[in-house]
Design a protein around this motif. Structure first.
Motif, PDB file in Angstrom:
ATOM      1  N   UNK A 258       0.820  -1.214   0.000  1.00  0.00           N
ATOM      2  CA  UNK A 258       0.000   0.000   0.000  1.00  0.00           C
ATOM      3  C   UNK A 258       0.859   1.272   0.000  1.00  0.00           C
ATOM      4  N   UNK A 259       2.160   1.090  -0.018  1.00  0.00           N
ATOM      5  CA  UNK A 259       3.110   2.196   0.180  1.00  0.00           C
ATOM      6  C   UNK A 259       3.659   2.650  -1.174  1.00  0.00           C
ATOM      7  N   UNK A 260       3.629   3.962  -1.427  1.00  0.00           N
ATOM      8  CA  UNK A 260       4.046   4.487  -2.733  1.00  0.00           C
ATOM      9  C   UNK A 260       5.134   5.560  -2.635  1.00  0.00           C
ATOM     10  N   UNK A 261       5.883   5.559  -1.549  1.00  0.00           N
ATOM     11  CA  UNK A 261       6.896   6.618  -1.370  1.00  0.00           C
ATOM     12  C   UNK A 261       8.301   5.997  -1.349  1.00  0.00           C
ATOM     13  N   UNK A 262       8.692   5.478  -2.490  1.00  0.00           N
ATOM     14  CA  UNK A 262      10.007   4.869  -2.603  1.00  0.00           C
ATOM     15  C   UNK A 262      10.182   4.314  -4.002  1.00  0.00           C
ATOM     16  N   UNK A 263      11.370   3.799  -4.317  1.00  0.00           N
ATOM     17  CA  UNK A 263      11.614   3.277  -5.662  1.00  0.00           C
ATOM     18  C   UNK A 263      12.653   2.172  -5.626  1.00  0.00           C
ATOM     19  N   UNK A 264      12.638   1.361  -6.659  1.00  0.00           N
ATOM     20  CA  UNK A 264      13.680   0.367  -6.848  1.00  0.00           C
ATOM     21  C   UNK A 264      15.000   1.073  -7.132  1.00  0.00           C
ATOM     22  N   UNK A 265      16.099   0.493  -6.673  1.00  0.00           N
ATOM     23  CA  UNK A 265      17.406   1.083  -6.961  1.00  0.00           C
ATOM     24  C   UNK A 265      17.670   0.951  -8.460  1.00  0.00           C
ATOM     25  N   UNK A 266      18.540   1.812  -8.960  1.00  0.00           N
ATOM     26  CA  UNK A 266      18.676   1.993 -10.398  1.00  0.00           C
ATOM     27  C   UNK A 266      18.967   0.702 -11.161  1.00  0.00           C
ATOM     28  N   UNK A 267      19.885  -0.112 -10.693  1.00  0.00           N
ATOM     29  CA  UNK A 267      20.265  -1.310 -11.442  1.00  0.00           C
ATOM     30  C   UNK A 267      19.137  -2.338 -11.508  1.00  0.00           C
ATOM     31  N   UNK A 268      18.105  -2.150 -10.709  1.00  0.00           N
ATOM     32  CA  UNK A 268      16.930  -3.021 -10.756  1.00  0.00           C
ATOM     33  C   UNK A 268      15.777  -2.299 -11.455  1.00  0.00           C
ATOM     34  N   UNK A 269      15.682  -1.014 -11.213  1.00  0.00           N
ATOM     35  CA  UNK A 269      14.619  -0.194 -11.798  1.00  0.00           C
ATOM     36  C   UNK A 269      14.642  -0.240 -13.325  1.00  0.00           C
ATOM     37  N   UNK A 270      15.836  -0.077 -13.921  1.00  0.00           N
ATOM     38  CA  UNK A 270      15.944  -0.012 -15.377  1.00  0.00           C
ATOM     39  C   UNK A 270      15.484  -1.310 -16.045  1.00  0.00           C
ATOM     40  N   UNK A 271      16.012  -2.477 -15.656  1.00  0.00           N
ATOM     41  CA  UNK A 271      15.521  -3.714 -16.294  1.00  0.00           C
ATOM     42  C   UNK A 271      14.053  -4.009 -15.988  1.00  0.00           C
ATOM     43  N   UNK A 272      13.568  -3.586 -14.817  1.00  0.00           N
ATOM     44  CA  UNK A 272      12.142  -3.747 -14.533  1.00  0.00           C
ATOM     45  C   UNK A 272      11.328  -3.017 -15.589  1.00  0.00           C
ATOM     46  N   UNK A 273      11.743  -1.807 -15.947  1.00  0.00           N
ATOM     47  CA  UNK A 273      11.007  -1.038 -16.940  1.00  0.00           C
ATOM     48  C   UNK A 273      11.098  -1.660 -18.332  1.00  0.00           C
ATOM     49  N   UNK A 293      28.358  -2.572 -15.327  1.00  0.00           N
ATOM     50  CA  UNK A 293      27.541  -1.356 -15.341  1.00  0.00           C
ATOM     51  C   UNK A 293      26.071  -1.737 -15.457  1.00  0.00           C
ATOM     52  N   UNK A 294      25.210  -0.742 -15.350  1.00  0.00           N
ATOM     53  CA  UNK A 294      23.775  -1.003 -15.248  1.00  0.00           C
ATOM     54  C   UNK A 294      23.193  -1.702 -16.469  1.00  0.00           C
ATOM     55  N   UNK A 295      23.658  -1.376 -17.674  1.00  0.00           N
ATOM     56  CA  UNK A 295      23.092  -2.015 -18.862  1.00  0.00           C
ATOM     57  C   UNK A 295      23.475  -3.491 -18.911  1.00  0.00           C
ATOM     58  N   UNK A 296      24.733  -3.789 -18.575  1.00  0.00           N
ATOM     59  CA  UNK A 296      25.185  -5.172 -18.605  1.00  0.00           C
ATOM     60  C   UNK A 296      24.530  -6.004 -17.512  1.00  0.00           C
ATOM     61  N   UNK A 297      24.502  -5.469 -16.294  1.00  0.00           N
ATOM     62  CA  UNK A 297      23.870  -6.184 -15.184  1.00  0.00           C
ATOM     63  C   UNK A 297      22.366  -6.318 -15.431  1.00  0.00           C
ATOM     64  N   UNK A 298      21.772  -5.253 -15.951  1.00  0.00           N
ATOM     65  CA  UNK A 298      20.345  -5.280 -16.230  1.00  0.00           C
ATOM     66  C   UNK A 298      19.950  -6.374 -17.195  1.00  0.00           C
TER      67      UNK A 298
END
Length: 580
Positions: A258-273, A293-298
């Motif tokens: 129910x909580x909407x005040x936060x976000x996934x960290x970048x290296x997880x957020x990008x591949x999630x999208x 880097x984020x693209x490779x890990x993603x």
């Protein structure tokens, strides 16, 4: 079934990527729109390096549209990222703004005097306007809106449930294990890293690692609003999450479902999208494409969300003449709006279209812009004559039009250097400018300055904003009597020959022929003699003659092209300044 337009534009990089993207889209999501993506962080001025993050997928998407396919070009505004630092060179900011570091960009006030509600909207606005001028069609997505409305709730809960799998992937790339007590400082230090490309987000810490283990999610504090938080407990069944804020000491327990005040960290957020949006094509900068880097890990993490990594070419940095690579955190770097102030959209599009993504290039804000315009006009002429090479023709086509149609252009594109010279000499006086420009081609005189706009306005803006005051042209009010008196007979003869020919050669082409011809005639050759027919010393004589004219007209060794300068000064005044 879309009809594929037949085209000769098959040798350029855009067409090759379009082929690959269409094929991949049919494999992954047959019958659905092709999705390409860009990401921009409005953490400060969005510069010309960031523009490559948009132009690369735009050009590919536009080619796919030309072939009759439906395409969505997503631009994710990473406005829910943390405010990392106060950018240098941002008007209205001072060190006291550091109190906002750690808050979402949309929770930070806009710079002083801005009409926009927050920091992110202030810097987004200029980019949106520039993209419209460039003919870039896109669907904008605010990550603040996505996260705070709960759009990603299922993805967040899924990531938390599979945090062990995510941690295992990230651990493959961690070179040094930091003690838990150092994690917060690591987060702060890492978040200071500036993104030059990719989504524009910083290469943040991997997530919240405390005594309770690893978590790929960061709450924004319910008291101070910052992300300097550590998750201390989480229950997968109830989704109860506890955290503490290391900035203000606040602590609370919330229900993540129910909580909407936060976000996934970048290296997880990008591949999630990537998985959520079904992205087929998204480029990334050099710094996001290196190992770990984020693209490779993603590319590995995206599988946890049931997706695949996009086709993602690495693109090189964009520089400015005389400057190192651009960084929005340093401030003072040119933006697309700055470039569009001095160049037409077609030229700026061409600079991005003609180079492969992995080729770096520079954008000129100095005298080099005149050469670039000469090169562009030459290509324009070759295209009109049907003489352009296929790759050049493709780049030109992508510069002047999109799938939606032609971009507005200057009806009568006179040379940029000529327009700049006229703007310089007349200080922008419209009556004077029209008089001079009308005399450039007496057989087809200009009837209104609107015929040479917007190029004239761009050239005038370049003169006013990028040419130092000491390099501006100021025509003498009175003849340089001392210099005229000191001239030898040969120099006096050269001035007489010029004055005698003014009336018969009073046009741009005529005066060009005259000023180059005087030294030839003095040396006993025809004014029409070509370089191959002349000895090398003629060039030296011409340079000496030109320097004399510049001294007599503007008091220095150089200036605007002499034919343009002579037309600007006017025949009667030229005669007087040259000693008649």
């Amino acid at each position: 079934m879309p009809i594929v337009a037949q085209s000769t534009e098959t040798t350029d990089w855009v067409s090759r990527f379009a082929d690959e993207v269409i094929e991949e889209s049919e494999r992954r999501a047959p019958g659905k729109p092709v999705v390409v993506a860009s990401g921009l962080s409005p953490s400060g001025p969005i510069h010309l390096g960031n523009l490559r993050e948009v132009m690369t997928p735009h050009l590919v998407a536009d080619e796919i549209r030309r072939r009759g396919h439906e395409v969505r070009h997503l631009i994710s505004w990473d406005d829910y990222d943390r405010y990392r630092k106060v950018p240098n060179g941002v008007e209205g900011t001072d060190p006291s703004w550091a109190e906002h570091i750690g808050k979402p960009l949309t929770s930070v006030p806009a710079p002083a005097g801005s009409p926009y509600p927050n920091w992110a909207e202030h810097f987004k606005a200029s980019m949106v306007a520039s993209l419209a001028e460039l003919g870039v069609e896109f669907d904008g997505i605010s990550q603040t809106a996505q996260y705070t409305s709960g759009v990603y709730r299922e993805q967040i809960l899924h990531a938390m449930k599979h945090r062990g799998d995510i941690d295992a992937i990230l651990d493959q790339y961690r070179t040094k294990k930091a003690p838990a007590k150092k994690q917060q400082q690591k987060a702060v230090d890492a978040a200071e890293l500036e993104a030059e490309a990719g989504s524009g987000a910083a290469e943040e810490d991997d997530g919240s690692s405390g005594s309770a283990g690893y978590f790929p999610y960061k709450p924004y504090c319910g008291d101070c609003g910052k992300d300097l938080t550590t998750v201390t407990a989480y229950d997968d069944d109830t989704t109860e999450l506890s955290y503490t804020c290391d900035a203000c000491g606040f602590a609370e327990t919330v229900r993540l479902s129910e909580f909407n005040r936060g976000k996934l960290v970048w290296k997880v957020d990008w591949p999630m999208r990537w998985a959520y949006e079904g992205v087929i094509f998204e480029p990334s900068g050099v710094d996001h494409s290196s190992p770990g880097s984020s693209f490779q890990v993603g590319g590995q993490i995206v599988g946890i969300f049931g997706g695949e990594r996009p086709i993602g070419p690495m693109y090189a940095f964009v520089g400015i003449s005389g400057m190192a690579k651009m960084s929005s955190s340093k401030g003072g770097v040119p933006t697309p709006a700055d470039a569009l102030q001095i160049m037409e959209p077609q030229l700026l599009r061409w600079l991005y279209a003609r180079r492969r993504p992995n080729q770096s290039f520079k954008i000129a804000f100095d005298q080099e812009i005149q050469r670039l315009y000469d090169e562009w006009d030459k290509l324009d002429g070759k295209v009109a004559e049907g003489a352009a090479l296929p790759a050049d023709l493709a780049a030109h086509s992508r510069a002047v039009r999109t799938a939606a149609g032609e971009l507005p252009r200057t009806p009568r594109p006179m040379p940029y250097r000529t327009l700049a010279s006229v703007a310089d000499i007349t200080a922008g006086d419209e009556d004077q400018s029209l008089r001079i420009l009308s005399e450039l081609d007496p057989a087809n005189p200009l009837s209104t300055l609107d015929e040479v706009r917007p190029r004239l306005d761009k050239a005038e803006a370049w003169i006013n904003t990028h040419v130092p005051a000491d390099q501006r042209t100021i025509v003498r009010d009175e003849p340089d009597a001392e210099l005229l008196k000191s001239l030898d007979e040969a120099s006096q003869q050269s001035l007489r020959l010029l004055r005698d020919g003014l009336a018969d050669h009073w046009s741009l082409d005529g005066l060009s022929h005259l000023v180059y011809g005087v030294p030839k005639v003095q040396a006993g050759f025809s004014a029409d003699a070509t370089a191959k027919e002349l000895p090398p010393e003629i060039k030296t004589a011409q340079r000496t003659f030109f320097a004399l004219l510049y001294h007599l007209l503007v008091g220095r060794d150089t200036g605007p092209r002499l034919p343009t300068l002579l037309l600007a000064v006017g025949q009667e005044r030229v005669r007087r300044l040259l000693g008649e």
